[in-house]
Design a protein around this motif. Structure first.
Motif, short mmCIF file in Angstrom:
data_model
loop_
_atom_site.label_atom_id
_atom_site.label_comp_id
_atom_site.label_asym_id
_atom_site.label_seq_id
_atom_site.Cartn_x
_atom_site.Cartn_y
_atom_site.Cartn_z
N MET A 55 0.90 -1.21 0.04
CA MET A 55 -0.06 0.15 -0.16
C MET A 55 0.85 1.17 -0.15
O MET A 55 0.45 2.28 -0.38
CB MET A 55 -0.80 0.02 1.14
N ASP A 56 2.14 1.08 0.30
CA ASP A 56 3.06 2.36 0.37
C ASP A 56 3.67 2.07 -1.04
O ASP A 56 4.38 1.21 -1.23
CB ASP A 56 4.01 2.17 1.64
N ARG A 57 3.90 3.19 -1.77
CA ARG A 57 4.14 3.31 -2.96
C ARG A 57 5.90 2.79 -2.92
O ARG A 57 6.28 2.18 -3.68
CB ARG A 57 3.97 4.59 -3.57
N LYS A 58 6.39 3.60 -2.09
CA LYS A 58 7.97 3.52 -1.89
C LYS A 58 8.22 2.11 -1.82
O LYS A 58 9.14 1.63 -2.12
CB LYS A 58 8.60 4.58 -1.10
N LYS A 59 7.66 1.64 -0.51
CA LYS A 59 7.92 0.01 -0.26
C LYS A 59 7.80 -0.82 -1.51
O LYS A 59 8.28 -1.70 -1.48
CB LYS A 59 7.15 -0.28 1.06
N SER A 123 22.99 -2.37 -10.53
CA SER A 123 22.16 -0.87 -10.86
C SER A 123 21.03 -1.17 -10.15
O SER A 123 20.62 0.03 -9.32
CB SER A 123 21.98 -0.89 -12.23
N ILE A 124 20.34 -2.41 -10.03
CA ILE A 124 19.28 -2.25 -9.01
C ILE A 124 19.48 -2.18 -7.53
O ILE A 124 18.85 -1.51 -6.90
CB ILE A 124 18.63 -3.79 -9.28
N HIS A 125 20.74 -2.73 -7.31
CA HIS A 125 21.08 -2.58 -5.79
C HIS A 125 21.45 -0.89 -5.38
O HIS A 125 21.02 -0.47 -4.35
CB HIS A 125 22.30 -3.39 -5.65
N LEU A 130 19.75 3.81 -2.94
CA LEU A 130 19.48 5.49 -3.03
C LEU A 130 17.93 5.72 -2.36
O LEU A 130 17.82 6.54 -2.13
CB LEU A 130 19.60 5.86 -4.47
N LEU A 131 17.03 4.71 -3.01
CA LEU A 131 15.63 5.04 -2.58
C LEU A 131 15.46 4.77 -1.02
O LEU A 131 14.45 5.14 -0.27
CB LEU A 131 14.64 3.94 -3.11
N TYR A 133 17.65 5.65 1.40
CA TYR A 133 18.95 6.35 1.63
C TYR A 133 19.08 6.70 3.10
O TYR A 133 20.00 7.01 3.58
CB TYR A 133 18.73 7.68 0.71
N SER A 134 17.95 6.85 3.69
CA SER A 134 18.02 6.89 5.32
C SER A 134 18.63 5.92 6.04
O SER A 134 19.16 6.14 6.98
CB SER A 134 16.37 7.09 5.93
N GLN A 135 18.64 4.58 5.34
CA GLN A 135 19.32 3.69 5.91
C GLN A 135 20.82 3.53 5.65
O GLN A 135 21.68 2.72 6.26
CB GLN A 135 18.62 2.32 5.57
N ALA A 136 21.21 4.16 4.73
CA ALA A 136 22.69 3.99 4.31
C ALA A 136 23.40 5.33 4.48
O ALA A 136 22.73 6.48 4.16
CB ALA A 136 22.66 3.54 3.00
N THR A 137 24.58 5.52 4.70
CA THR A 137 25.26 6.56 4.69
C THR A 137 25.64 7.09 3.54
O THR A 137 25.75 6.20 2.53
CB THR A 137 26.82 6.23 5.85
#
Length: 166
Positions: A55-59, A123-125, A130-131, A133-137
């Motif tokens: 239901m969440d577009r980003k997820k 590329s997918i990874h 990037l999507l 991004y909050s979880q990666a530095t």
């Protein structure tokens, strides 16, 4: 031919046959790995449906990227297994120059497909990171992107040199 040459040829034939038979457990292992990967694929979909993550577009985008990643990895395994089997068949049916030529052509095709698939997976990874991004530095994302660029550059360089050799 002399007896020595006949014996050497028979010994090489035995080694070739043993090498081909040694590939069978590897192919069985790849098949088992594919089955485990299939279970992971289905579980990811079921979890997304059960928890309403879709239901969440980003997820949903991340789920689809994850599923695509799994499909490309599975295709990579299939390519290697298929090429191994084809190599087994070529060795069993071809001799001399035919064997060498067929083997080289199969190797070039497989190398191109495998490297292309690895670049797609990369590329997918990178896109997934990037999507999320909050979880990666920033350093982690930059490292992934740099690694991806190195893969792309390697692919371009090897294909340019290979096409010049023909």
């Amino acid at each position: 031919m002399s007896d020595s040459a006949d014996n050497t040829e028979k010994e090489m034939d035995v080694v070739t046959r043993l090498t081909r038979w040694a590939q069978i457990p590897l192919l069985i292992g790849l098949a088992i790995g594919m089955m485990l990967f299939l279970v992971t694929f289905v579980v990811d979909i079921l979890v997304a449906v059960r928890t309403f993550e879709f239901m969440d577009r980003k997820k949903t985008i991340l789920l689809i990227l994850n599923l695509l990643d799994m499909v490309f990895i599975a295709n990579l395994v299939i390519m290697v297994a298929t090429n191994t089997y084809n190599s087994y068949r070529i060795r069993a049916s071809a001799h001399g120059e035919d064997y060498i030529l067929q083997g080289q052509m199969a190797y070039r095709r497989m190398k191109h497909r495998i490297v292309s698939t690895i670049i797609i997976i990369s590329s997918i990874h990178v896109l997934s990171e990037l999507l999320e991004y909050s979880q990666a530095t920033a350093l982690q994302v930059a490292a992934l992107f740099g690694f991806h660029l190195i893969l792309l550059a390697t692919y371009v360089v090897t294909n340019v040199f290979e096409s010049n050799e023909r």
